[in-house]
Scaffold this active site. Structure first.
Site, PDB file in Angstrom:
ATOM      1  N   CYS A   1      -4.238 -23.926 -14.927  1.00 41.80           N
ATOM      2  CA  CYS A   1      -5.702 -23.951 -14.894  1.00 41.80           C
ATOM      3  C   CYS A   1      -6.116 -25.131 -14.025  1.00 41.80           C
ATOM      4  CB  CYS A   1      -6.274 -24.048 -16.314  1.00 41.80           C
ATOM      5  SG  CYS A   1      -5.863 -25.579 -17.164  1.00 41.80           S
ATOM      6  N   ARG A   2      -7.252 -25.709 -14.311  1.00 40.14           N
ATOM      7  CA  ARG A   2      -7.724 -26.841 -13.503  1.00 40.14           C
ATOM      8  C   ARG A   2      -6.934 -28.111 -13.811  1.00 40.14           C
ATOM      9  NH1 ARG A   2     -11.510 -30.818 -14.377  1.00 40.14           N
ATOM     10  NH2 ARG A   2     -12.443 -31.688 -12.486  1.00 40.14           N
TER      11      ARG A   2
END
Length: 102
Positions: free
Chosen positions: A65-66
């Site tokens: 993800c981020r």
């Protein structure tokens, strides 16, 4: 849950390994920058909309993800659904960009 670093992931991708890399960010985040992973937002996983992943239950899934937080949640959820080999990318796309640029 196992972890994988961005260095390990990049070297495996560069070596041409076929990997199941899953991006659990939102579509707008994916559109801004991605590493050609399959986009399956965390919300889909949490609501068990994972038809695309079912055939991969016993294969290695590398989740990012981020920053590594949403992917950690996704890994935990997938493990409770019976997935046997999920790995969280430590630091997520931020670590990737910091290390390898855009």
């Amino acid at each position: 849950m196992q972890e994988i670093t961005v260095d390990e992931l990049k070297s495996r991708l560069d070596a041409g390994e076929h990997l199941n890399v899953i991006d659990v960010r939102e579509p707008n985040e994916y559109a801004e920058y991605n590493i050609d992973a399959k986009l399956i937002p965390l919300g889909n996983i949490m609501s068990m909309q994972i038809d695309d992943l079912e055939p991969l239950k016993n294969e290695e899934l590398i989740i990012h993800c981020r920053s590594g937080k949403r992917s950690m949640q996704a890994c935990m959820m997938l493990e409770t659904m019976g997935f046997t080999n999920v790995k969280n990318v430590v630091g997520g796309i931020l670590a990737w960009q910091e290390k390898f640029g855009k």
